[in-house]
Design a protein around this motif. Structure first.
Motif, PDB file in Angstrom:
ATOM      1  N   GLY B  69       0.782  -1.226   0.000  1.00 24.78           N
ATOM      2  CA  GLY B  69       0.000   0.000   0.000  1.00 24.78           C
ATOM      3  C   GLY B  69       0.811   1.271   0.000  1.00 24.78           C
ATOM      4  O   GLY B  69       0.255   2.369  -0.077  1.00 24.78           O
ATOM      5  N   VAL B  70       2.137   1.133   0.084  1.00 21.25           N
ATOM      6  CA  VAL B  70       2.996   2.318   0.143  1.00 21.25           C
ATOM      7  C   VAL B  70       4.107   2.174  -0.885  1.00 21.25           C
ATOM      8  O   VAL B  70       4.863   1.205  -0.860  1.00 21.25           O
ATOM      9  N   SER B  71       4.205   3.116  -1.774  1.00 24.96           N
ATOM     10  CA  SER B  71       5.228   3.061  -2.816  1.00 24.96           C
ATOM     11  C   SER B  71       6.615   3.298  -2.229  1.00 24.96           C
ATOM     12  O   SER B  71       6.755   3.912  -1.172  1.00 24.96           O
ATOM     13  N   PRO B  72       7.637   2.819  -2.915  1.00 22.09           N
ATOM     14  CA  PRO B  72       9.002   3.114  -2.471  1.00 22.09           C
ATOM     15  C   PRO B  72       9.223   4.617  -2.391  1.00 22.09           C
ATOM     16  O   PRO B  72       8.650   5.385  -3.169  1.00 22.09           O
ATOM     17  N   THR B  73      10.065   5.021  -1.447  1.00 18.26           N
ATOM     18  CA  THR B  73      10.342   6.442  -1.300  1.00 18.26           C
ATOM     19  C   THR B  73      11.794   6.617  -0.893  1.00 18.26           C
ATOM     20  O   THR B  73      12.538   5.640  -0.799  1.00 18.26           O
ATOM     21  N   THR B  74      12.197   7.853  -0.669  1.00 21.62           N
ATOM     22  CA  THR B  74      13.594   8.106  -0.337  1.00 21.62           C
ATOM     23  C   THR B  74      13.710   8.959   0.907  1.00 21.62           C
ATOM     24  O   THR B  74      12.789   9.705   1.280  1.00 21.62           O
ATOM     25  N   SER B  75      14.869   8.841   1.533  1.00 13.62           N
ATOM     26  CA  SER B  75      15.235   9.713   2.634  1.00 13.62           C
ATOM     27  C   SER B  75      16.746   9.852   2.593  1.00 13.62           C
ATOM     28  O   SER B  75      17.466   8.850   2.676  1.00 13.62           O
ATOM     29  N   GLY B  76      17.225  11.076   2.412  1.00 16.43           N
ATOM     30  CA  GLY B  76      18.670  11.250   2.276  1.00 16.43           C
ATOM     31  C   GLY B  76      19.180  10.508   1.060  1.00 16.43           C
ATOM     32  O   GLY B  76      18.679  10.690  -0.051  1.00 16.43           O
ATOM     33  N   LEU B  77      20.145   9.638   1.268  1.00 13.67           N
ATOM     34  CA  LEU B  77      20.767   8.909   0.161  1.00 13.67           C
ATOM     35  C   LEU B  77      20.126   7.538  -0.060  1.00 13.67           C
ATOM     36  O   LEU B  77      20.610   6.758  -0.878  1.00 13.67           O
ATOM     37  N   THR B  78      19.063   7.229   0.675  1.00 13.99           N
ATOM     38  CA  THR B  78      18.507   5.870   0.677  1.00 13.99           C
ATOM     39  C   THR B  78      17.088   5.837   0.115  1.00 13.99           C
ATOM     40  O   THR B  78      16.250   6.670   0.478  1.00 13.99           O
ATOM     41  N   ALA B  79      16.855   4.877  -0.769  1.00 11.13           N
ATOM     42  CA  ALA B  79      15.495   4.556  -1.209  1.00 11.13           C
ATOM     43  C   ALA B  79      15.074   3.303  -0.465  1.00 11.13           C
ATOM     44  O   ALA B  79      15.897   2.411  -0.224  1.00 11.13           O
ATOM     45  N   TYR B  80      13.813   3.228  -0.097  1.00  8.46           N
ATOM     46  CA  TYR B  80      13.401   2.089   0.721  1.00  8.46           C
ATOM     47  C   TYR B  80      11.946   1.771   0.481  1.00  8.46           C
ATOM     48  O   TYR B  80      11.158   2.596   0.006  1.00  8.46           O
ATOM     49  N   TRP B  81      11.604   0.501   0.867  1.00  5.72           N
ATOM     50  CA  TRP B  81      10.240   0.014   0.681  1.00  5.72           C
ATOM     51  C   TRP B  81      10.000  -1.130   1.643  1.00  5.72           C
ATOM     52  O   TRP B  81      10.916  -1.929   1.923  1.00  5.72           O
ATOM     53  N   THR B  82       8.770  -1.211   2.121  1.00  5.54           N
ATOM     54  CA  THR B  82       8.364  -2.280   3.027  1.00  5.54           C
ATOM     55  C   THR B  82       6.926  -2.663   2.704  1.00  5.54           C
ATOM     56  O   THR B  82       6.099  -1.767   2.469  1.00  5.54           O
ATOM     57  N   PRO B  83       6.593  -3.928   2.697  1.00  2.00           N
ATOM     58  CA  PRO B  83       5.172  -4.297   2.573  1.00  2.00           C
ATOM     59  C   PRO B  83       4.370  -3.557   3.635  1.00  2.00           C
ATOM     60  O   PRO B  83       4.853  -3.325   4.755  1.00  2.00           O
ATOM     61  N   SER B  84       3.143  -3.196   3.317  1.00  2.00           N
ATOM     62  CA  SER B  84       2.367  -2.359   4.230  1.00  2.00           C
ATOM     63  C   SER B  84       1.525  -3.164   5.222  1.00  2.00           C
ATOM     64  O   SER B  84       0.743  -2.581   5.979  1.00  2.00           O
ATOM     65  N   ALA B  85       1.680  -4.471   5.221  1.00  2.63           N
ATOM     66  CA  ALA B  85       0.954  -5.290   6.189  1.00  2.63           C
ATOM     67  C   ALA B  85       1.739  -6.565   6.458  1.00  2.63           C
ATOM     68  O   ALA B  85       2.571  -6.977   5.646  1.00  2.63           O
ATOM     69  N   SER B  86       1.457  -7.170   7.583  1.00  2.00           N
ATOM     70  CA  SER B  86       2.049  -8.468   7.888  1.00  2.00           C
ATOM     71  C   SER B  86       1.538  -9.498   6.888  1.00  2.00           C
ATOM     72  O   SER B  86       0.491  -9.334   6.273  1.00  2.00           O
ATOM     73  N   ILE B  87       2.306 -10.548   6.751  1.00  4.78           N
ATOM     74  CA  ILE B  87       1.910 -11.654   5.884  1.00  4.78           C
ATOM     75  C   ILE B  87       1.514 -12.791   6.816  1.00  4.78           C
ATOM     76  O   ILE B  87       2.317 -13.204   7.671  1.00  4.78           O
ATOM     77  N   GLN B  88       0.311 -13.278   6.668  1.00  7.20           N
ATOM     78  CA  GLN B  88      -0.191 -14.226   7.666  1.00  7.20           C
ATOM     79  C   GLN B  88      -0.932 -15.393   7.035  1.00  7.20           C
ATOM     80  O   GLN B  88      -1.743 -15.214   6.144  1.00  7.20           O
ATOM     81  N   TRP B  89      -0.645 -16.561   7.556  1.00  7.41           N
ATOM     82  CA  TRP B  89      -1.390 -17.768   7.215  1.00  7.41           C
ATOM     83  C   TRP B  89      -2.115 -18.216   8.478  1.00  7.41           C
ATOM     84  O   TRP B  89      -1.532 -18.214   9.565  1.00  7.41           O
ATOM     85  N   THR B  90      -3.356 -18.604   8.366  1.00  5.57           N
ATOM     86  CA  THR B  90      -4.105 -19.116   9.503  1.00  5.57           C
ATOM     87  C   THR B  90      -4.545 -20.548   9.246  1.00  5.57           C
ATOM     88  O   THR B  90      -4.625 -20.983   8.099  1.00  5.57           O
ATOM     89  N   GLY B  91      -4.797 -21.271  10.304  1.00  6.84           N
ATOM     90  CA  GLY B  91      -5.183 -22.670  10.157  1.00  6.84           C
ATOM     91  C   GLY B  91      -4.123 -23.456   9.411  1.00  6.84           C
ATOM     92  O   GLY B  91      -4.419 -24.375   8.669  1.00  6.84           O
ATOM     93  N   LEU B  92      -2.872 -23.096   9.654  1.00  5.57           N
ATOM     94  CA  LEU B  92      -1.760 -23.658   8.885  1.00  5.57           C
ATOM     95  C   LEU B  92      -1.127 -24.835   9.610  1.00  5.57           C
ATOM     96  O   LEU B  92      -0.918 -24.795  10.817  1.00  5.57           O
ATOM     97  N   THR B  93      -0.805 -25.850   8.851  1.00  8.07           N
ATOM     98  CA  THR B  93      -0.013 -26.967   9.374  1.00  8.07           C
ATOM     99  C   THR B  93       1.121 -27.249   8.404  1.00  8.07           C
ATOM    100  O   THR B  93       0.864 -27.650   7.270  1.00  8.07           O
ATOM    101  N   ILE B  94       2.325 -27.016   8.869  1.00 11.62           N
ATOM    102  CA  ILE B  94       3.544 -27.355   8.120  1.00 11.62           C
ATOM    103  C   ILE B  94       4.365 -28.224   9.054  1.00 11.62           C
ATOM    104  O   ILE B  94       4.893 -27.729  10.053  1.00 11.62           O
TER     105      ILE B  94
END
Lengths: 61, 145
Positions: B69-94
């Protein structure tokens, strides 16, 4: 309150839980084991990435 | 098979120079797949593969969609990006230990972006959650500097 497990829903009061925290350079992790009569019937895991993925070096270096 | 290693895919570095990937919020569809220990994932991984991928109740081959939900952006000399939500599996059996997840671009032939490792785990009828760090220049999941 009933909890979903590998053996269906079990009353919370009948379950024992054990939480464990592990950490490596890459991630910190918390797991919860749920036991019913000594058997693991559910296991939840939360992973927190610690080490970001970085490309390149700073300008001028 | 070798141990999994957390790393940016070498191929991704070349591909961003070719404008192949678009990690903008309205850009490509990204996914996260889980892998067993010793599946040889790392900087040499070029694309999603079912080889070594985890399987079990509650897990669909190819993994989960990554919320962007958030595009990559910059601060100073760094460009950065992070997924905007946790990644979750429920009822999972591995039942076999897994220790790695692959972030990849399903809009661009499943090309690999990066691999991330964690202490090996199994899951039983439970929730598996990968939480995301704060999206800043120093803590963002993916950085270019």
């Amino acid at each position: 309150m009933r909890v979903f497990t590998t053996e269906g829903e079990i009353e919370r009061a009948l379950l024992e839980t054990k939480d464990e925290c592990l950490e490596t350079d890459d991630a910190r992790l918390i797991s919860t084991e749920w036991r019913y009569r000594g058997r693991i019937v559910r296991r939840d895991v939360w992973v927190n990435p610690l080490r970001l993925s970085k490309i390149g070096v700073e300008n001028g270096e | 098979m070798a141990s999994n290693v957390g790393a940016v895919a070498i191929s991704f570095k070349s591909e961003i120079l070719q404008a192949i990937h678009n990690l903008a919020a309205s850009g490509d569809a990204l996914k996260a797949a889980l892998y067993y220990q010793n599946s040889s994932l790392g900087s040499g991984t070029t694309a999603y593969s079912a080889t070594g991928e985890a399987s079990g109740t509650g897990y669909t081959a190819g993994g989960k969609a990554v919320t962007n939900g958030v595009s990559p952006t910059t601060s100073g000399l760094t460009a950065y990006w992070t997924p905007s939500a946790s990644i979750q599996w429920t009822g999972l059996t591995i039942s076999t230990a897994m220790d790695c997840w692959l972030l990849y671009n399903s809009s661009k032939s499943n090309r690999a972006i990066a691999t991330f490792t964690f202490p090996a785990q199994t899951v039983a009828a439970g929730t598996f959650t990968i939480t995301m760090p704060a999206n800043t220049a120093t803590t963002g999941l993916l950085q270019v500097s």
